[in-house]
Design a protein around this motif. Sequence first.
Motif, mmCIF file in Angstrom:
data_model
loop_
_atom_site.group_PDB
_atom_site.id
_atom_site.type_symbol
_atom_site.label_atom_id
_atom_site.label_comp_id
_atom_site.label_asym_id
_atom_site.label_seq_id
_atom_site.Cartn_x
_atom_site.Cartn_y
_atom_site.Cartn_z
ATOM 1 N N GLY A 11 93.286 20.071 74.407
ATOM 2 C CA GLY A 11 92.724 19.303 75.079
ATOM 3 C C GLY A 11 92.523 17.765 73.768
ATOM 4 N N LYS A 12 92.795 17.988 72.829
ATOM 5 C CA LYS A 12 92.879 16.932 71.942
ATOM 6 C C LYS A 12 94.245 15.621 71.866
ATOM 7 C CE LYS A 12 88.840 18.515 71.244
ATOM 8 N NZ LYS A 12 87.378 17.230 71.088
ATOM 9 N N PRO A 13 94.253 15.115 71.705
ATOM 10 C CA PRO A 13 95.570 14.012 71.266
ATOM 11 C C PRO A 13 95.635 14.517 70.125
ATOM 12 C CG PRO A 13 93.518 12.276 71.466
ATOM 13 C CD PRO A 13 93.081 13.750 71.201
ATOM 14 N N LEU A 14 97.294 13.954 69.794
ATOM 15 C CA LEU A 14 98.007 13.735 68.792
ATOM 16 C C LEU A 14 98.518 12.914 68.697
ATOM 17 C CD1 LEU A 14 100.126 17.519 68.276
ATOM 18 C CD2 LEU A 14 98.535 16.942 66.534
ATOM 19 N N VAL A 15 98.293 12.041 67.754
ATOM 20 C CA VAL A 15 98.169 10.108 67.374
ATOM 21 C C VAL A 15 98.737 10.777 65.584
ATOM 22 C CG1 VAL A 15 97.682 8.237 67.161
ATOM 23 C CG2 VAL A 15 96.692 10.189 68.248
ATOM 24 N N PRO A 16 100.492 9.861 65.630
ATOM 25 C CA PRO A 16 100.501 9.742 64.492
ATOM 26 C C PRO A 16 100.501 8.476 62.901
ATOM 27 C CG PRO A 16 101.883 8.774 66.037
ATOM 28 C CD PRO A 16 101.266 9.821 67.145
ATOM 29 N N PRO A 17 99.942 8.744 61.931
ATOM 30 C CA PRO A 17 99.195 7.958 60.988
ATOM 31 C C PRO A 17 100.094 6.666 61.198
ATOM 32 C CG PRO A 17 99.552 9.889 59.845
ATOM 33 C CD PRO A 17 100.729 10.259 61.325
ATOM 34 N N PRO B 145 92.510 15.950 61.264
ATOM 35 C CA PRO B 145 91.689 14.750 62.084
ATOM 36 C C PRO B 145 93.084 13.964 61.049
ATOM 37 C CG PRO B 145 89.594 16.096 61.606
ATOM 38 C CD PRO B 145 90.813 17.182 60.827
ATOM 39 N N ASN B 146 92.857 12.916 62.527
ATOM 40 C CA ASN B 146 94.099 11.930 60.985
ATOM 41 C C ASN B 146 93.195 10.855 60.681
ATOM 42 O OD1 ASN B 146 95.575 9.579 61.079
ATOM 43 N ND2 ASN B 146 96.207 9.635 63.211
ATOM 44 N N THR B 147 92.991 10.770 59.357
ATOM 45 C CA THR B 147 92.192 9.997 59.235
ATOM 46 C C THR B 147 93.039 8.223 58.704
ATOM 47 O OG1 THR B 147 92.599 10.125 56.457
ATOM 48 C CG2 THR B 147 90.787 11.482 58.032
ATOM 49 N N ASP B 148 94.034 8.077 59.247
ATOM 50 C CA ASP B 148 95.313 6.937 59.326
ATOM 51 C C ASP B 148 94.972 6.312 60.736
ATOM 52 O OD1 ASP B 148 96.269 4.824 58.314
ATOM 53 O OD2 ASP B 148 98.641 5.799 58.150
ATOM 54 N N CYS B 149 93.937 5.774 61.027
ATOM 55 C CA CYS B 149 93.598 5.507 62.398
ATOM 56 C C CYS B 149 92.904 4.723 62.619
ATOM 57 C CB CYS B 149 94.147 6.678 63.463
ATOM 58 S SG CYS B 149 93.855 6.092 65.148
ATOM 59 N N SER C 42 92.940 7.325 52.757
ATOM 60 C CA SER C 42 91.989 8.786 52.418
ATOM 61 C C SER C 42 91.303 8.707 50.660
ATOM 62 C CB SER C 42 91.876 10.112 52.741
ATOM 63 O OG SER C 42 93.260 10.490 52.429
ATOM 64 N N SER C 43 90.627 8.638 50.517
ATOM 65 C CA SER C 43 90.390 8.844 49.214
ATOM 66 C C SER C 43 89.480 9.346 48.431
ATOM 67 C CB SER C 43 90.205 7.247 48.321
ATOM 68 O OG SER C 43 88.716 7.312 48.690
ATOM 69 N N VAL D 180 90.503 11.857 66.318
ATOM 70 C CA VAL D 180 92.453 12.278 66.585
ATOM 71 C C VAL D 180 93.244 12.966 65.625
ATOM 72 C CG1 VAL D 180 93.317 10.337 68.423
ATOM 73 C CG2 VAL D 180 93.285 9.862 66.208
ATOM 74 N N PHE D 181 94.260 13.978 65.652
ATOM 75 C CA PHE D 181 94.598 14.356 65.170
ATOM 76 C C PHE D 181 96.292 14.347 65.027
ATOM 77 C CE2 PHE D 181 90.947 16.471 67.015
ATOM 78 C CZ PHE D 181 90.291 17.391 65.726
ATOM 79 N N TRP D 182 96.239 14.854 63.460
ATOM 80 C CA TRP D 182 97.890 15.306 63.097
ATOM 81 C C TRP D 182 98.248 15.709 62.695
ATOM 82 C CZ3 TRP D 182 101.766 13.560 65.393
ATOM 83 C CH2 TRP D 182 103.068 13.071 64.992
ATOM 84 N N ILE D 183 99.590 16.372 63.168
ATOM 85 C CA ILE D 183 99.949 18.119 61.652
ATOM 86 C C ILE D 183 99.899 17.201 59.970
ATOM 87 C CG2 ILE D 183 102.412 18.978 62.245
ATOM 88 C CD1 ILE D 183 102.437 19.059 64.781
ATOM 89 N N ALA D 184 99.528 18.106 58.957
ATOM 90 C CA ALA D 184 99.887 18.155 58.148
ATOM 91 C C ALA D 184 100.195 19.322 57.215
ATOM 92 C CB ALA D 184 98.896 17.697 57.582
ATOM 93 N N GLY D 185 101.208 19.425 56.902
ATOM 94 C CA GLY D 185 101.716 20.767 55.632
ATOM 95 C C GLY D 185 100.876 20.986 54.478
#
Length: 628
Positions: free
Chosen positions: A239-245, A181-185, A17-18, A191-196
């Motif tokens: 019911g959304k998928p968590l997918v690692p970057p 949302p996981n943009t590195d995918c 992302s940029s 899909v989604f991922w966890i961020a801090g």
Amino acid sequence: MFDGYDSCSEDTSSSSSSDESEEEVAPLPSSLPIIKNNGQVYTYPDGKSGMATCEMCGMVGVRDAFYSKTKRFCSVSCSRSYSSNSKKASILARLQGKPPTKKAKVLQKQPLVAKLAAYAQYQATLQNQAKTKTAVPVEGFSWGNYINSNSFTAAPVTCFKHAPMGTCWGDISEGVRVEVPNTDCSLPTKVFWIAGIVKLAGYNALLRYEGFENDSSLDFWCNVCGSDIHPVGWCAASGKPLVPPRTIQHKYTNWKAFLVKRLTGAKTLPPDFSQKVSESMQYPVKPSMRVEVVDKTHLCRTRVAIVDSVIGGRLRLVYEESEDKTDDFWCHMYSPLIHHIGWSRSIGHRFKRSDITKKQDGHFDAPPHLFAKVKEVDTSGEWFKEGMKLEAIDPLNLSAICVATIRKVLADGYLMIGIDGSEAADGSDWFCYHATSPSIFPVGFCEINMIELTPPRGYAKLPFKWFDYLREMDSIAAPVKLFNKEVPNHGFHVGMKLEAVDLMEPRLVCVATVTRIIHRLLRIHFDGWEDEYDQWVDCESPDLYPVGWCQLTGYQLQPPAPQTSRDSQSSSSKQKKKAKSQQYKGHKKMTSLQLKEELLDGEEYSFLQGASDQESNGSASYYIKQEP
């Protein structure tokens, strides 16, 4: 919580992302007609039909790029010069307002070629928008880039009680985990991922995907109140998928165990966070409501206006007699300038009666309980009297605190204030302040707090001395004890960034900085512009907002001036400093954007000195004692 985790693998290349890049100013087409002015040659987009001549300096230029609604001046500088000769003209230019739909232009008198370039770019933008039907960001400005590149800090959301989530922000801070949302995918589905949260700036948060550790390569900014930010556990419940970057997918074989370990004991958003955001953005003031608001052409009176639109609590008001709905005014619903129908009569304030004797269909009076409440005061004992002197923020030049006089005492603690030396003969520029207003101060406030006090226009005995002036005017100062000395624990600090209304052009919300704090009084500087455009604002003003407010509410943010404008302002500023004196400099009484586009009794006294910048929010240094 982690049932939504999906260990999908990908073979496609990594994407990052940029932030949006800065737009370049479009060059002028070579085929445009030519204009000659003062020996210089300029290209001109529309031919003679769009030309205008500045009434002050005679410069010829593009009409659409000229300053003010009437297109009478080429810049704010010319408008200001003209206003010193015509008070009425300056007041008319003081508070013009239109819906913020056009791209931001530059706040400064510029060479005509720069105006033409801005005009050409604006026309090109309109053509591009017509083709793509997508909004073009103003100058490509990004709060994230701006804060990161300069290591700025922003005022926390809790400083703004009137803003969405201002009273229920909770303990959202660095380290809080969210699902985004996981943009590195490269999967075809979202899909989604966890961020801090790595850094907070108002509503905006700098996020880093879980698993990147100290790698900031894919960090990104996001509005915490946006629709794509969710508490941890939302994916499992939805019911959304968590997918690692994809960049770090190879680091672990058991991502579920990794998340359990990383998130145990971590904080996340409250489950009802999005509901609270939605509720905090419901505004009780509705379109078609009738209100009383200050008359921008005669500040001493109010008029009936109709709420035309509501954006983030800011109201576009159209004066009731405006048939084409162009005579408008912008303010916040909690502004002290707006009141319920009948308020003026109840306190004895001047009011312009409308020629419209019957309410139009669909229009209805706004209930009194919707408006900001003022603190009750006891006027039965010692109280303000006509003729008393004080210091007040000039409503037509908010960068100045001036010598002022109480011209009339109204009911319920309201006062009509006039700025000494520059009042209209008919009192049309008197302004209504409540006795508890943080915009009025006792005699000596500026001296105690090391603020430049603007003396009466034409006053010859400089430097200005209150003692001498009170004797000459045969007047007395308003008693110190009658002023509001309450200082809330506001939380602002010098250097904090925020979004602030340019009260000289109240439809505009701009990138701004807190540069001074005097108890509850904030000096607001508009980034990229000269200090002369600064404004004194109360810490609880409804015209101040957290970083990201415009993005959240859909309002247009005015970015800082580009470097070319700062350079031209710098040279102009140096010339002004050479000629600087203590003489009255005159009111600005102008908008800030068209190319960015309103006790003592004459004896001897001594002042108790106090600290000037009270970041600790301590008690005010208002006190004045009489010498024996």
